[in-house]
Scaffold this active site. Structure first.
Site, PDB file in Angstrom:
ATOM      1  N   TYR A 193      47.340  32.944  43.106  1.00 19.30           N
ATOM      2  CA  TYR A 193      46.165  32.147  43.465  1.00 19.30           C
ATOM      3  C   TYR A 193      46.629  30.934  44.256  1.00 19.30           C
ATOM      4  O   TYR A 193      47.549  30.227  43.837  1.00 19.30           O
ATOM      5  CB  TYR A 193      45.447  31.672  42.201  1.00 19.30           C
ATOM      6  CG  TYR A 193      44.620  32.745  41.535  1.00 19.30           C
ATOM      7  CD1 TYR A 193      43.425  33.172  42.106  1.00 19.30           C
ATOM      8  CD2 TYR A 193      45.023  33.302  40.332  1.00 19.30           C
ATOM      9  CE1 TYR A 193      42.653  34.147  41.495  1.00 19.30           C
ATOM     10  CE2 TYR A 193      44.252  34.271  39.709  1.00 19.30           C
ATOM     11  CZ  TYR A 193      43.076  34.694  40.295  1.00 19.30           C
ATOM     12  OH  TYR A 193      42.322  35.647  39.691  1.00 19.30           O
ATOM     13  N   THR A 217      45.278  34.631  46.964  1.00 20.46           N
ATOM     14  CA  THR A 217      43.833  34.646  46.740  1.00 20.46           C
ATOM     15  C   THR A 217      43.263  33.253  46.973  1.00 20.46           C
ATOM     16  O   THR A 217      43.724  32.282  46.378  1.00 20.46           O
ATOM     17  CB  THR A 217      43.527  35.103  45.304  1.00 20.46           C
ATOM     18  OG1 THR A 217      44.063  36.404  45.125  1.00 20.46           O
ATOM     19  CG2 THR A 217      42.024  35.139  45.057  1.00 20.46           C
ATOM     20  N   HIS A 276      35.855  38.561  44.912  1.00 19.67           N
ATOM     21  CA  HIS A 276      36.441  38.419  43.580  1.00 19.67           C
ATOM     22  C   HIS A 276      35.674  39.236  42.549  1.00 19.67           C
ATOM     23  O   HIS A 276      35.343  38.756  41.473  1.00 19.67           O
ATOM     24  CB  HIS A 276      36.497  36.947  43.157  1.00 19.67           C
ATOM     25  CG  HIS A 276      37.040  36.048  44.216  1.00 19.67           C
ATOM     26  ND1 HIS A 276      38.360  36.115  44.628  1.00 19.67           N
ATOM     27  CD2 HIS A 276      36.447  35.106  44.979  1.00 19.67           C
ATOM     28  CE1 HIS A 276      38.546  35.228  45.600  1.00 19.67           C
ATOM     29  NE2 HIS A 276      37.399  34.614  45.837  1.00 19.67           N
ATOM     30  N   ASP A 305      37.901  45.065  48.885  1.00 17.11           N
ATOM     31  CA  ASP A 305      37.655  45.526  47.521  1.00 17.11           C
ATOM     32  C   ASP A 305      36.264  45.119  47.072  1.00 17.11           C
ATOM     33  O   ASP A 305      35.573  44.383  47.768  1.00 17.11           O
ATOM     34  CB  ASP A 305      38.744  45.063  46.541  1.00 17.11           C
ATOM     35  CG  ASP A 305      38.608  43.596  46.117  1.00 17.11           C
ATOM     36  OD1 ASP A 305      37.605  42.933  46.475  1.00 17.11           O
ATOM     37  OD2 ASP A 305      39.519  43.113  45.422  1.00 17.11           O
ATOM     38  N   GLY A 306      35.853  45.639  45.916  1.00 12.35           N
ATOM     39  CA  GLY A 306      34.556  45.296  45.358  1.00 12.35           C
ATOM     40  C   GLY A 306      33.733  46.509  45.006  1.00 12.35           C
ATOM     41  O   GLY A 306      33.041  47.064  45.845  1.00 12.35           O
ATOM     42  N   ARG A 309      34.140  52.942  43.596  1.00 16.12           N
ATOM     43  CA  ARG A 309      34.179  53.820  42.431  1.00 16.12           C
ATOM     44  C   ARG A 309      34.293  55.299  42.788  1.00 16.12           C
ATOM     45  O   ARG A 309      34.577  56.131  41.939  1.00 16.12           O
ATOM     46  CB  ARG A 309      32.900  53.637  41.587  1.00 16.12           C
ATOM     47  CG  ARG A 309      32.640  52.213  41.125  1.00 16.12           C
ATOM     48  CD  ARG A 309      33.687  51.756  40.129  1.00 16.12           C
ATOM     49  NE  ARG A 309      33.423  50.396  39.678  1.00 16.12           N
ATOM     50  CZ  ARG A 309      34.075  49.324  40.128  1.00 16.12           C
ATOM     51  NH1 ARG A 309      35.027  49.444  41.043  1.00 16.12           N
ATOM     52  NH2 ARG A 309      33.792  48.125  39.662  1.00 16.12           N
ATOM     53  N   ARG A 329      38.924  47.347  38.662  1.00 16.51           N
ATOM     54  CA  ARG A 329      38.309  47.744  37.389  1.00 16.51           C
ATOM     55  C   ARG A 329      38.494  49.220  37.040  1.00 16.51           C
ATOM     56  O   ARG A 329      38.849  49.532  35.899  1.00 16.51           O
ATOM     57  CB  ARG A 329      36.824  47.350  37.379  1.00 16.51           C
ATOM     58  CG  ARG A 329      36.615  45.878  37.034  1.00 16.51           C
ATOM     59  CD  ARG A 329      35.175  45.447  37.212  1.00 16.51           C
ATOM     60  NE  ARG A 329      34.852  45.196  38.625  1.00 16.51           N
ATOM     61  CZ  ARG A 329      33.668  44.802  39.056  1.00 16.51           C
ATOM     62  NH1 ARG A 329      32.672  44.635  38.198  1.00 16.51           N
ATOM     63  NH2 ARG A 329      33.453  44.577  40.333  1.00 16.51           N
TER      64      ARG A 329
END
Ligand SMILES: Cc1cc2nc3c(=O)[nH]c(=O)nc-3n(C[C@H](O)[C@H](O)[C@H](O)COP(=O)(O)O)c2cc1C
Lengths: 382, 418
Positions: A193, A217, A276, A305-306, A309, A329
């Site tokens: 970070y 980040t 994020h 990203d985000g 799935r 995730r």
């Protein structure tokens, strides 16, 4: 269905209840439910309704319901189903750190598949900073992975290595970077970070352990190692981390053309378009991706990203010009559910469905994708 | 169902008496423990054929008659089933513009497509594994379709040999064909269809690889067979129904290309060149089924094919592909009237068909709907279901005030695609 592995008789019994009740065909037939088509459950895909319902602490069983069953790993057929099992395995507070997805942006994009394009020489590989990756997928940085599984990051890199996929290790890992690196057979990147005072020290350790790319980040304020809200990017902090580094730097958390330009000005070789994991409300990364690629895609590597799935989700980002997609995730769901093997399964499922959909859309490789292959639909007002 | 009482009324045999006794005993607490813990309760009465009011009424009855895993195979579609749902949703984005002035009796609904005359612009789409639904399979479907004067596209890999199906009825018939790489086998198959009286060849060009019907994959655990599951994790093989005549490549592939990603190579070899090759020896018109873009439709015209079927395989090809209805206008425009444009995907009501005709379709094909009819009541079910749709078509067309199909143009609908 009350359980994944039901006998035929049980299945018929419970499905018969559905016939008597809401019916099969949906909205239209007389006296039928709002569930369209064959969607007996109304849940996307077959679903694992078994493990939904009240969230249970480990070892605790709700009154009156049979104990939930953890299905064998190869019964799961898509990444989303691993979330249900992860939920079953984790205390509610831990599960909440990796819960959920925001699917709306994906549902507003349809494909325009082309037929009769041979794709037998299917090749999803991509070059990122001089390293060849089997598929345009990386495991994104997630802090403190021991809370999801006893082996934490070690299981993640083992599973990812088995799936021939690179991993971005978080500076807030629960296992020291040197130990993680010792288990990795695929490229490791390291993520810090910008807001973290010890970032530069951590980067030096990661470089010593063999990490190939540094991911910084920006734009997130931190609480216990997790992004909690959006703040303006601190480019001075990035500059401090960058001093004297000769590794490629990737700036993660870019959501605007201005920040993309600023990242280039800071000497970044790449960016991750990211909010994020949905901490920041507003447009989804997928929705701003195209305009950012148009602006900086020729100069630097654009990742995203985000809530990715499904293979089709990844394909959409690639069509807009992303070089690769980060999965966070879903990989943690796999980790929580089955350890290293779960990580491997989730990644391989996504590789396979991505490959399959390259075949369906008529593109043998990333270069053959173009934006005429998708249609973006306006939000429908209801 | 009151069966015990009825049996007594007709005079019990020894066996029936025993059965009745067993039924009484089943009520005792001793035997309760042995009973099915999930009895089928609630709905007891199965409605009859004469009670069917819409196509949807047939589905629960078909469902009850068919082995669960095989019902799921029919009902389900690729991955998230986004496209399966969208096919139906799209009809809600098109409204009929009502206009007075047309009585149902005065309507002209007949048309001609590639030399076939039909009373309504409705055909049966090719679907695999009709044996799942009725012992007479495609023959029964053909009988039902012919009785309702509806042309049928017989699936290439039928569960009954095409020569036998051809004898079951007399209505117009096309044959569907999945390309196989071997031109000699392709030729033999196509010649068999021609000899059996197929009046056109429908070449399916979509569903290039594993379909990933997720429910099917789950049904491994319900006694269903995963169709060529790759490594237990990848997905099902492309549609073959049962007892397919080969087609997918069986040889173990080296670790390159699709195998690297556990993707079944199946039909990833498809090319326009192959289609040119089979056209050279095919004597009947060729339609390409599975076209979803104006670009591909134009190629069909340029390369001299005889028709296109706008189709996403009922949501069973690419997930997150478009609904067929929303891409119909761009394809109709691209084709410019040079060849017929048929469409399938989610058609369940007469008004659905009117909407597609208004958007420029030449005819509409039905996949699952007639399967519900077949599974529910056999050939009579197919016939009745088609007649219901024909009656609904007349009603919906009358509401638009158009008396001929030619007059049924885009002004007859209000379109709200995004
Ligand atoms: C159970 C089933 C099997 C099918 N098999 C085939 C096939 O073998 N060949 C083919 O071209 N299309 C096949 N299809 C697709 C249909 O021809 C048609 O495109 C689709 O079913 C139309 O959508 P609908 O079912 O919503 O009417 C199949 C569809 C279903 C439901």
């Amino acid at each position: 269905m009350s359980n994944l592995k039901v006998s035929r008789r049980e299945a018929l019994g419970s499905v018969a209840g559905l016939i008597a009740g809401p019916g099969l065909s949906g909205v239209e037939g007389p006296g039928l439910s709002a569930v369209e088509g064959p969607g007996l459950s109304g849940v996307e895909g077959p679903g694992l309704s078994a493990v939904e319902g009240p969230s249970l602490a480990r070892g605790q069983v709700a009154k009156g319901t049979p104990p939930p069953r953890r299905p064998p790993r190869d019964e799961l057929v898509n990444a989303l189903e691993f979330e249900d099992v992860a939920k079953l395995m984790l205390p509610a507070a831990v599960y909440s750190t990796i819960a959920g997805s925001d699917r709306a942006a994906f549902d507003r994009i349809t494909f325009r598949p082309r037929m009769l394009v041979p794709t037998l020489d299917l090749d999803l590989s991509v070059d990122l900073f001089g390293e060849k990756h089997l598929a345009p997928i990386l495991v994104g940085p997630v802090a403190e992975q021991r809370q999801y599984h006893a082996e934490g990051e070690l299981a993640t890199v083992r599973g990812a290595s088995a799936a021939k996929t690179g991993v971005i290790v978080s500076s807030r890992s629960s296992v020291p970077i040197a130990e993680i690196a010792a288990q990795a057979k695929t490229p490791l990147w390291y993520s810090v970070y910008a807001a973290d005072a010890s970032a530069r020290k951590q980067v030096d350790q990661a470089i010593a352990a063999g990490c190939k790319v540094v991911c910084v980040t920006v734009g997130a304020s931190l609480d216990a190692g997790r992004a909690t809200s959006k703040v303006p990017a601190d480019w001075k902090a990035v500059d401090r981390i960058r001093q004297g580094l000769d590794l490629p730097i990737v700036i993660k958390g870019v959501m605007t053309p201005e920040d993309a330009n600023a990242a280039i000005a800071q000497g970044a070789r790449g960016i991750v378009v990211s909010n994020h994991g949905g901490v920041v409300a507003g447009r989804a990364p997928l929705e701003v991706l195209a305009s950012i690629v148009d602006l900086v895609g020729a100069k630097i590597t654009v990742l995203v990203d985000g809530s990715f799935r499904r293979g089709t989700d990844i394909l959409k980002a690639l069509v807009f010009g992303a070089q690769a997609v980060l999965l966070a995730r879903p990989v943690m769901w796999g980790l929580a559910a089955y350890g290293a093997e779960g990580v491997q399964s989730v990644i391989e499922l996504l590789q396979t469905t991505l490959g399959r959909n390259f075949g369906m859309i008529g593109a043998p490789n990333l270069k053959s994708l173009n934006r005429a292959m998708v249609k973006v639909h306006a939000e429908r007002k209801t | 169902m009151g069966t015990i009482d009825n049996r007594w009324r007709h005079g019990p045999t020894r066996r029936q008496a025993l059965l009745a006794l067993a039924g009484m005993l089943a009520g005792s607490p001793l035997l309760r423990a042995q009973r099915d813990p999930h009895p089928i309760t609630g709905h007891k009465r199965v409605p009859g054929l004469d009670e069917m009011m819409t196509a949807f009424d047939f589905e629960p009855i078909c469902f009850a008659n068919v082995v669960l895993a095989r019902y799921e195979y029919m009902a389900r579609a690729s991955e998230s089933e986004f496209t399966l749902r969208r096919n139906r949703e799209a009809f809600e984005w098109v409204d009929l513009v009502e206009r007075p002035g047309a009585a149902t009796a005065a309507l002209q609904t007949s048309t001609e497509v590639l030399g076939i005359k039909m009373d309504f612009p409705i055909m049966i789409a090719p679907t695999a594994a009709q044996r799942d639904l009725h012992p007479d399979a495609e023959s029964a479907m053909y009988q039902g379709a012919s009785a309702a004067k509806t042309p049928m596209i017989v699936v290439g890999r039928s569960t009954i040999p095409i020569e036998k199906i051809a004898q079951a009825a007399t209505g117009p018939r096309w044959s569907q064909f999945y390309p196989v790489q071997d031109l000699k086998i392709s030729r033999e198959t196509i010649e068999t269809f021609q000899a059996a009286g197929a009046r056109a060849l429908v070449v399916t060009v979509d569903q290039q690889t594993d379909t990933g019907y997720e429910r099917d994959l789950h049904n491994r655990n319900l006694g269903g067979t995963p169709r060529g599951a790759s490594g237990g994790r990848g997905g099902g093989a492309p549609e073959q129904g049962r007892g397919g005549r080969g087609g997918g490549s069986a040889a173990p592939a080296p670790m390159q290309g699709p195998a690297l990603y556990r993707v079944i190579p199946a039909r990833l070899w498809y090319t326009w060149k192959y289609l040119d090759d089979i056209r050279a020896f095919t004597k009947i018109p060729i339609l390409l089924k599975g076209i979803l873009t104006a670009e591909d439709a134009k190629l069909c015209v340029e390369r001299g094919f005889d028709g296109v079927i706008v189709s996403n395989h009922g949501g069973r090809s690419m997930d997150y592909g478009p609904s067929t209805l929303e891409v119909l206008p761009e394809i109709v425009d691209a084709v410019g009237g040079k060849i017929p444009v048929l469409i399938d995907g989610g058609f369940r009501r007469g008004s659905d068909i009117v909407k597609a005709m208004a958007l420029g379709a030449s005819a509409v094909c039905l996949g699952r709907a007639p399967r519900w009819g077949l599974g529910a009541f056999g050939p009579q079910g197919v016939q009745r279901l088609l007649e219901i749709l024909q009656a609904e078509f007349l009603e919906a067309m009358a509401r638009t005030g158009r008396t001929t199909l030619a007059a049924l143009d885009r002004r007859a609908v209000r379109v709200n695609f995004t």
